[in-house]
Design an enzyme around this catalytic site. Sequence first.
Site, mmCIF file in Angstrom:
data_model
loop_
_atom_site.group_PDB
_atom_site.id
_atom_site.type_symbol
_atom_site.label_atom_id
_atom_site.label_comp_id
_atom_site.label_asym_id
_atom_site.label_seq_id
_atom_site.Cartn_x
_atom_site.Cartn_y
_atom_site.Cartn_z
ATOM 1 N N TYR A 253 32.145 33.666 43.428
ATOM 2 C CA TYR A 253 33.232 34.570 43.859
ATOM 3 C C TYR A 253 33.978 34.021 45.061
ATOM 4 O O TYR A 253 35.185 34.245 45.207
ATOM 5 C CB TYR A 253 32.679 35.982 44.125
ATOM 6 C CG TYR A 253 32.400 36.707 42.825
ATOM 7 C CD1 TYR A 253 31.121 36.701 42.257
ATOM 8 C CD2 TYR A 253 33.429 37.324 42.111
ATOM 9 C CE1 TYR A 253 30.882 37.306 41.032
ATOM 10 C CE2 TYR A 253 33.196 37.934 40.888
ATOM 11 C CZ TYR A 253 31.917 37.911 40.343
ATOM 12 O OH TYR A 253 31.686 38.496 39.120
ATOM 13 N N CYS B 55 26.461 43.613 56.512
ATOM 14 C CA CYS B 55 27.516 44.619 56.587
ATOM 15 C C CYS B 55 27.808 44.966 58.048
ATOM 16 O O CYS B 55 26.926 45.463 58.763
ATOM 17 C CB CYS B 55 27.081 45.890 55.850
ATOM 18 S SG CYS B 55 28.246 47.251 56.091
ATOM 19 N N VAL C 140 41.126 41.712 39.061
ATOM 20 C CA VAL C 140 40.594 41.995 40.421
ATOM 21 C C VAL C 140 41.415 41.247 41.472
ATOM 22 O O VAL C 140 41.015 41.145 42.622
ATOM 23 C CB VAL C 140 39.098 41.591 40.502
ATOM 24 C CG1 VAL C 140 38.262 42.468 39.578
ATOM 25 C CG2 VAL C 140 38.893 40.108 40.181
ATOM 26 N N HIS D 266 38.223 47.337 37.373
ATOM 27 C CA HIS D 266 37.096 46.396 37.480
ATOM 28 C C HIS D 266 36.853 45.963 38.911
ATOM 29 O O HIS D 266 36.151 44.990 39.159
ATOM 30 C CB HIS D 266 37.361 45.159 36.599
ATOM 31 C CG HIS D 266 37.200 45.464 35.141
ATOM 32 N ND1 HIS D 266 37.564 44.569 34.155
ATOM 33 C CD2 HIS D 266 36.720 46.561 34.483
ATOM 34 C CE1 HIS D 266 37.291 45.097 32.968
ATOM 35 N NE2 HIS D 266 36.798 46.316 33.141
ATOM 36 N N GLN E 17 42.566 45.465 34.576
ATOM 37 C CA GLN E 17 41.213 44.897 34.484
ATOM 38 C C GLN E 17 41.073 43.751 35.480
ATOM 39 O O GLN E 17 39.968 43.258 35.693
ATOM 40 C CB GLN E 17 40.945 44.365 33.071
ATOM 41 C CG GLN E 17 41.072 45.403 31.980
ATOM 42 C CD GLN E 17 40.943 44.777 30.600
ATOM 43 O OE1 GLN E 17 39.855 44.636 30.049
ATOM 44 N NE2 GLN E 17 42.076 44.363 30.059
HETATM 45 N N1 APR Z 1 51.183 35.543 29.082
HETATM 46 C C1 APR Z 1 50.671 36.575 28.346
HETATM 47 N N2 APR Z 1 49.412 36.600 27.854
HETATM 48 C C2 APR Z 1 48.636 35.536 28.127
HETATM 49 C C3 APR Z 1 49.086 34.427 28.887
HETATM 50 C C4 APR Z 1 50.420 34.460 29.367
HETATM 51 N N3 APR Z 1 50.950 33.461 30.089
HETATM 52 N N4 APR Z 1 48.072 33.519 28.969
HETATM 53 C C5 APR Z 1 47.022 34.054 28.293
HETATM 54 N N5 APR Z 1 47.366 35.260 27.777
HETATM 55 C C6 APR Z 1 46.535 36.178 26.987
HETATM 56 C C7 APR Z 1 45.556 35.486 26.058
HETATM 57 O O1 APR Z 1 46.164 35.232 24.808
HETATM 58 C C8 APR Z 1 44.434 36.524 25.954
HETATM 59 O O2 APR Z 1 44.678 37.424 24.882
HETATM 60 O O3 APR Z 1 45.752 36.903 27.898
HETATM 61 C C9 APR Z 1 44.524 37.295 27.277
HETATM 62 C C10 APR Z 1 43.391 36.978 28.225
HETATM 63 O O4 APR Z 1 42.202 37.436 27.638
HETATM 64 P P1 APR Z 1 40.816 37.298 28.438
HETATM 65 O O5 APR Z 1 40.705 35.923 28.992
HETATM 66 O O6 APR Z 1 39.737 37.819 27.548
HETATM 67 O O7 APR Z 1 40.991 38.267 29.696
HETATM 68 P P2 APR Z 1 40.882 39.855 29.716
HETATM 69 O O8 APR Z 1 41.294 40.446 28.418
HETATM 70 O O9 APR Z 1 41.580 40.318 30.930
HETATM 71 O O10 APR Z 1 39.285 40.094 29.911
HETATM 72 C C11 APR Z 1 38.880 41.439 30.094
HETATM 73 O O11 APR Z 1 36.636 40.660 30.523
HETATM 74 O O12 APR Z 1 35.284 39.110 31.541
HETATM 75 C C12 APR Z 1 35.752 40.400 31.620
HETATM 76 O O13 APR Z 1 35.994 41.638 33.593
HETATM 77 C C13 APR Z 1 36.549 40.576 32.891
HETATM 78 O O14 APR Z 1 38.516 41.905 33.250
HETATM 79 C C14 APR Z 1 37.944 40.926 32.405
HETATM 80 C C15 APR Z 1 37.692 41.469 31.014
#
Ligand code: APR
Length: 244
Positions: free
Chosen positions: A55, A135, A92, A108, A90
Amino acid sequence: MTFRSIVVLTGAGISAESGLGTFRDADGLWTKYDLAEVATPEGFARNPAFVHEFYNARRRNLLGAAPNAAHAALAHLEAHGPARVTIVTQNVDSLHERAGSRNVIPMHGELLKVRCHAAEHVLDWPDDVSVETRCPRCGDAARGPAGRLGYLRPHVVWFGEMPFAMEPIGALLGACDLFVSIGTSGNVYPAAGFVDEVRGIGAAHTVELNLEPSDGASRFAEAIYGPATKVVPAFVERLLRADA
Ligand code: APR
Protein backbone atom coordinates in the site's frame (compact mmCIF):
# COMPACT_ATOMS: atom_id res chain seq x y z
CA MET A 1 -34.90 13.02 -21.34
CA THR A 2 -34.11 14.98 -18.17
CA PHE A 3 -32.90 12.93 -15.22
CA ARG A 4 -33.30 14.14 -11.63
CA SER A 5 -31.29 11.57 -9.64
CA ILE A 6 -28.15 10.05 -11.14
CA VAL A 7 -26.00 7.36 -9.49
CA VAL A 8 -22.59 6.80 -11.08
CA LEU A 9 -20.61 3.66 -10.14
CA THR A 10 -16.92 3.95 -11.02
CA GLY A 11 -14.07 1.47 -11.08
CA ALA A 12 -10.36 1.41 -11.79
CA GLY A 13 -10.91 2.06 -15.51
CA ILE A 14 -11.88 5.70 -14.91
CA SER A 15 -8.46 6.30 -13.34
CA ALA A 16 -6.45 4.25 -15.86
CA GLU A 17 -5.66 7.35 -17.97
CA SER A 18 -4.44 9.11 -14.83
CA GLY A 19 -1.63 6.57 -14.81
CA LEU A 20 -3.05 4.34 -12.07
CA GLY A 21 -3.19 0.63 -12.87
CA THR A 22 -6.36 -1.40 -13.04
CA PHE A 23 -6.71 -4.81 -11.38
CA ARG A 24 -7.74 -7.29 -14.05
CA ASP A 25 -6.42 -5.89 -17.31
CA ALA A 26 -3.48 -7.64 -19.00
CA ASP A 27 -0.94 -5.77 -16.85
CA GLY A 28 -3.29 -5.28 -13.88
CA LEU A 29 -2.32 -5.36 -10.22
CA TRP A 30 -3.73 -8.84 -9.67
CA THR A 31 -1.46 -10.17 -12.42
CA LYS A 32 1.53 -9.05 -10.31
CA TYR A 33 0.35 -9.72 -6.75
CA ASP A 34 -1.66 -12.51 -5.13
CA LEU A 35 -4.69 -10.61 -3.79
CA ALA A 36 -4.99 -13.16 -0.95
CA GLU A 37 -1.59 -11.93 0.31
CA VAL A 38 -2.19 -8.18 0.07
CA ALA A 39 -5.95 -7.56 0.08
CA THR A 40 -7.37 -9.82 2.81
CA PRO A 41 -7.38 -9.57 6.65
CA GLU A 42 -5.68 -13.01 6.72
CA GLY A 43 -2.89 -11.77 4.46
CA PHE A 44 -2.36 -8.75 6.72
CA ALA A 45 -2.29 -10.91 9.85
CA ARG A 46 0.25 -13.26 8.20
CA ASN A 47 2.64 -10.57 6.96
CA PRO A 48 1.71 -6.97 7.89
CA ALA A 49 5.07 -5.58 6.73
CA PHE A 50 4.55 -6.93 3.17
CA VAL A 51 1.01 -5.54 3.04
CA HIS A 52 2.18 -2.14 4.30
CA GLU A 53 4.85 -2.10 1.57
CA PHE A 54 2.21 -2.91 -1.10
CA TYR A 55 0.00 0.00 0.00
CA ASN A 56 2.98 2.33 0.53
CA ALA A 57 3.91 1.79 -3.15
CA ARG A 58 0.31 2.46 -4.29
CA ARG A 59 0.12 5.57 -2.05
CA ARG A 60 3.39 6.98 -3.49
CA ASN A 61 2.13 6.23 -7.03
CA LEU A 62 -1.13 8.03 -6.26
CA LEU A 63 0.61 11.19 -5.03
CA GLY A 64 1.99 11.63 -8.58
CA ALA A 65 -1.40 11.10 -10.29
CA ALA A 66 -3.98 13.72 -11.24
CA PRO A 67 -7.70 13.53 -12.08
CA ASN A 68 -8.39 13.18 -15.81
CA ALA A 69 -11.10 14.53 -18.16
CA ALA A 70 -13.53 11.80 -17.10
CA HIS A 71 -13.32 12.76 -13.40
CA ALA A 72 -13.63 16.43 -14.39
CA ALA A 73 -16.71 15.78 -16.57
CA LEU A 74 -18.52 14.10 -13.66
CA ALA A 75 -17.66 17.00 -11.34
CA HIS A 76 -19.00 19.40 -14.01
CA LEU A 77 -22.23 17.40 -14.29
CA GLU A 78 -22.73 17.59 -10.51
CA ALA A 79 -22.05 21.33 -10.43
CA HIS A 80 -23.94 22.44 -13.54
CA GLY A 81 -26.66 19.91 -14.32
CA PRO A 82 -30.18 19.93 -12.79
CA ALA A 83 -29.88 16.37 -11.45
CA ARG A 84 -28.55 15.30 -8.09
CA VAL A 85 -25.41 13.31 -8.92
CA THR A 86 -23.84 10.80 -6.51
CA ILE A 87 -20.65 8.93 -7.35
CA VAL A 88 -20.29 5.53 -5.69
CA THR A 89 -16.69 4.63 -6.35
CA GLN A 90 -14.88 1.33 -5.91
CA ASN A 91 -11.66 3.28 -6.28
CA VAL A 92 -9.58 4.32 -3.26
CA ASP A 93 -7.65 7.03 -5.15
CA SER A 94 -9.66 10.15 -4.12
CA LEU A 95 -9.40 11.45 -7.73
CA HIS A 96 -13.15 12.25 -7.89
CA GLU A 97 -12.83 14.53 -4.85
CA ARG A 98 -9.67 16.10 -6.26
CA ALA A 99 -11.59 16.79 -9.52
CA GLY A 100 -14.21 18.71 -7.51
CA SER A 101 -16.97 16.13 -7.05
CA ARG A 102 -18.61 16.55 -3.63
CA ASN A 103 -21.20 13.74 -3.47
CA VAL A 104 -18.74 10.84 -3.48
CA ILE A 105 -19.12 7.55 -1.56
CA PRO A 106 -15.78 5.67 -1.49
CA MET A 107 -17.35 2.25 -0.77
CA HIS A 108 -13.95 0.47 -0.76
CA GLY A 109 -12.26 3.04 1.51
CA GLU A 110 -9.47 5.52 0.81
CA LEU A 111 -5.77 4.88 0.16
CA LEU A 112 -4.73 8.22 1.74
CA LYS A 113 -6.27 7.23 5.08
CA VAL A 114 -5.32 4.68 7.75
CA ARG A 115 -7.34 3.17 10.59
CA CYS A 116 -6.09 2.15 14.02
CA HIS A 117 -6.82 -1.23 15.54
CA ALA A 118 -7.33 0.02 19.08
CA ALA A 119 -10.12 2.53 18.58
CA GLU A 120 -10.83 2.51 14.84
CA HIS A 121 -9.53 6.09 14.54
CA VAL A 122 -9.54 7.02 10.81
CA LEU A 123 -6.65 9.36 10.00
CA ASP A 124 -5.49 11.21 6.87
CA TRP A 125 -2.14 9.58 6.02
CA PRO A 126 -0.28 10.40 2.76
CA ASP A 127 2.99 8.90 4.05
CA ASP A 128 4.37 5.38 4.38
CA VAL A 129 3.17 3.14 7.19
CA SER A 130 5.13 0.33 8.87
CA VAL A 131 4.43 -2.19 11.59
CA GLU A 132 6.23 0.20 13.95
CA THR A 133 3.90 3.12 13.20
CA ARG A 134 1.53 3.78 16.07
CA CYS A 135 -1.80 5.61 16.15
CA PRO A 136 -1.09 9.22 17.23
CA ARG A 137 -4.69 9.59 18.45
CA CYS A 138 -4.44 6.60 20.81
CA GLY A 139 -1.24 7.93 22.41
CA ASP A 140 0.06 5.72 25.24
CA ALA A 141 -2.95 3.42 25.15
CA ALA A 142 -1.50 2.16 21.88
CA ARG A 143 1.45 0.76 23.74
CA GLY A 144 -0.79 -1.57 25.72
CA PRO A 145 0.53 -4.91 26.98
CA ALA A 146 0.27 -6.52 23.57
CA GLY A 147 2.14 -3.54 22.12
CA ARG A 148 0.15 -4.12 18.94
CA LEU A 149 -3.06 -2.46 20.06
CA GLY A 150 -2.30 0.83 18.31
CA TYR A 151 -1.11 -0.58 15.03
CA LEU A 152 -2.44 0.98 11.85
CA ARG A 153 -3.92 -0.61 8.73
CA PRO A 154 -4.87 0.88 5.36
CA HIS A 155 -8.41 2.31 5.49
CA VAL A 156 -9.22 0.11 2.50
CA VAL A 157 -11.88 -2.62 2.30
CA TRP A 158 -10.30 -6.05 1.80
CA PHE A 159 -11.87 -9.14 0.28
CA GLY A 160 -14.15 -10.74 2.86
CA GLU A 161 -14.92 -7.39 4.49
CA MET A 162 -18.15 -5.43 4.10
CA PRO A 163 -17.87 -2.30 1.92
CA PHE A 164 -18.79 1.03 3.53
CA ALA A 165 -22.16 2.85 3.30
CA MET A 166 -24.14 -0.06 1.87
CA GLU A 167 -27.42 1.24 3.35
CA PRO A 168 -27.27 4.74 1.85
CA ILE A 169 -26.06 3.22 -1.42
CA GLY A 170 -29.12 0.91 -1.46
CA ALA A 171 -31.41 3.90 -0.90
CA LEU A 172 -29.73 5.86 -3.72
CA LEU A 173 -30.06 2.91 -6.13
CA GLY A 174 -33.76 2.64 -5.24
CA ALA A 175 -34.40 6.32 -5.92
CA CYS A 176 -32.32 6.98 -9.04
CA ASP A 177 -33.66 7.41 -12.58
CA LEU A 178 -30.25 7.01 -14.22
CA PHE A 179 -27.57 4.48 -13.24
CA VAL A 180 -24.22 4.80 -15.02
CA SER A 181 -21.37 2.31 -14.59
CA ILE A 182 -17.93 3.56 -15.65
CA GLY A 183 -14.61 1.68 -15.89
CA THR A 184 -15.44 -1.47 -13.96
CA SER A 185 -15.20 -5.10 -15.05
CA GLY A 186 -18.33 -6.08 -13.09
CA ASN A 187 -16.34 -8.78 -11.31
CA VAL A 188 -16.67 -7.87 -7.64
CA TYR A 189 -19.87 -7.87 -5.58
CA PRO A 190 -21.77 -6.08 -4.13
CA ALA A 191 -20.90 -3.35 -6.69
CA ALA A 192 -21.32 -5.72 -9.66
CA GLY A 193 -24.92 -6.36 -8.54
CA PHE A 194 -25.97 -2.69 -8.34
CA VAL A 195 -27.28 -2.74 -11.93
CA ASP A 196 -29.54 -5.68 -11.03
CA GLU A 197 -30.87 -3.80 -7.99
CA VAL A 198 -31.71 -0.82 -10.20
CA ARG A 199 -33.28 -2.99 -12.90
CA GLY A 200 -35.33 -4.83 -10.27
CA ILE A 201 -37.00 -1.55 -9.38
CA GLY A 202 -37.45 -0.81 -13.07
CA ALA A 203 -37.58 2.98 -12.84
CA ALA A 204 -34.15 3.87 -14.17
CA HIS A 205 -32.20 3.93 -17.40
CA THR A 206 -28.95 1.96 -17.13
CA VAL A 207 -25.77 2.77 -19.08
CA GLU A 208 -22.31 1.16 -19.17
CA LEU A 209 -19.35 3.31 -20.22
CA ASN A 210 -16.24 1.15 -20.48
CA LEU A 211 -13.23 0.37 -22.66
CA GLU A 212 -14.86 -2.93 -23.61
CA PRO A 213 -17.96 -4.94 -22.60
CA SER A 214 -17.76 -5.84 -18.89
CA ASP A 215 -18.94 -9.12 -17.37
CA GLY A 216 -22.25 -7.39 -16.68
CA ALA A 217 -22.63 -5.75 -20.11
CA SER A 218 -25.82 -7.61 -21.07
CA ARG A 219 -27.63 -6.18 -18.01
CA PHE A 220 -27.39 -2.57 -19.18
CA ALA A 221 -30.01 -0.90 -21.43
CA GLU A 222 -27.31 1.13 -23.18
CA ALA A 223 -23.54 0.82 -23.61
CA ILE A 224 -20.86 3.16 -24.98
CA TYR A 225 -17.35 1.78 -25.38
CA GLY A 226 -14.09 3.68 -25.53
CA PRO A 227 -11.51 5.29 -23.24
CA ALA A 228 -13.13 7.07 -20.28
CA THR A 229 -11.50 10.42 -21.11
CA LYS A 230 -13.39 10.33 -24.43
CA VAL A 231 -16.74 8.64 -23.70
CA VAL A 232 -17.46 10.23 -20.29
CA PRO A 233 -17.17 13.91 -21.34
CA ALA A 234 -19.25 13.15 -24.46
CA PHE A 235 -21.92 11.42 -22.36
CA VAL A 236 -22.03 14.31 -19.85
CA GLU A 237 -22.33 16.76 -22.77
CA ARG A 238 -25.29 14.76 -24.08
CA LEU A 239 -27.00 14.84 -20.67
CA LEU A 240 -26.49 18.60 -20.30
CA ARG A 241 -27.70 19.26 -23.87
CA ALA A 242 -30.86 17.29 -23.16
CA ASP A 243 -31.44 19.51 -20.12
CA ALA A 244 -30.75 22.74 -22.00
N1 APR B 1 -11.34 3.78 -19.96
C1 APR B 1 -12.46 3.07 -19.60
N2 APR B 1 -12.42 1.82 -19.09
C2 APR B 1 -11.21 1.26 -18.93
C3 APR B 1 -10.01 1.93 -19.28
C4 APR B 1 -10.11 3.23 -19.82
N3 APR B 1 -9.04 3.95 -20.19
N4 APR B 1 -8.96 1.09 -19.01
C5 APR B 1 -9.50 -0.05 -18.51
N5 APR B 1 -10.85 0.05 -18.47
C6 APR B 1 -11.82 -0.94 -17.99
C7 APR B 1 -11.42 -2.38 -18.26
O1 APR B 1 -11.89 -2.79 -19.53
C8 APR B 1 -12.12 -3.12 -17.12
O2 APR B 1 -13.43 -3.51 -17.51
O3 APR B 1 -11.87 -0.82 -16.59
C9 APR B 1 -12.22 -2.08 -16.01
C10 APR B 1 -11.28 -2.34 -14.86
O4 APR B 1 -11.68 -3.54 -14.24
P1 APR B 1 -10.90 -4.06 -12.94
O5 APR B 1 -9.43 -3.99 -13.18
O6 APR B 1 -11.51 -5.37 -12.55
O7 APR B 1 -11.22 -2.96 -11.83
P2 APR B 1 -12.56 -2.79 -10.99
O8 APR B 1 -13.74 -3.25 -11.77
O9 APR B 1 -12.57 -1.41 -10.48
O10 APR B 1 -12.34 -3.81 -9.75
C11 APR B 1 -13.33 -3.79 -8.74
O11 APR B 1 -11.98 -5.29 -7.42
O12 APR B 1 -9.88 -5.86 -6.67
C12 APR B 1 -11.07 -5.26 -6.31
O13 APR B 1 -11.32 -3.61 -4.68
C13 APR B 1 -10.83 -3.82 -5.96
O14 APR B 1 -12.25 -1.92 -6.36
C14 APR B 1 -11.65 -3.05 -6.98
C15 APR B 1 -12.69 -4.06 -7.41
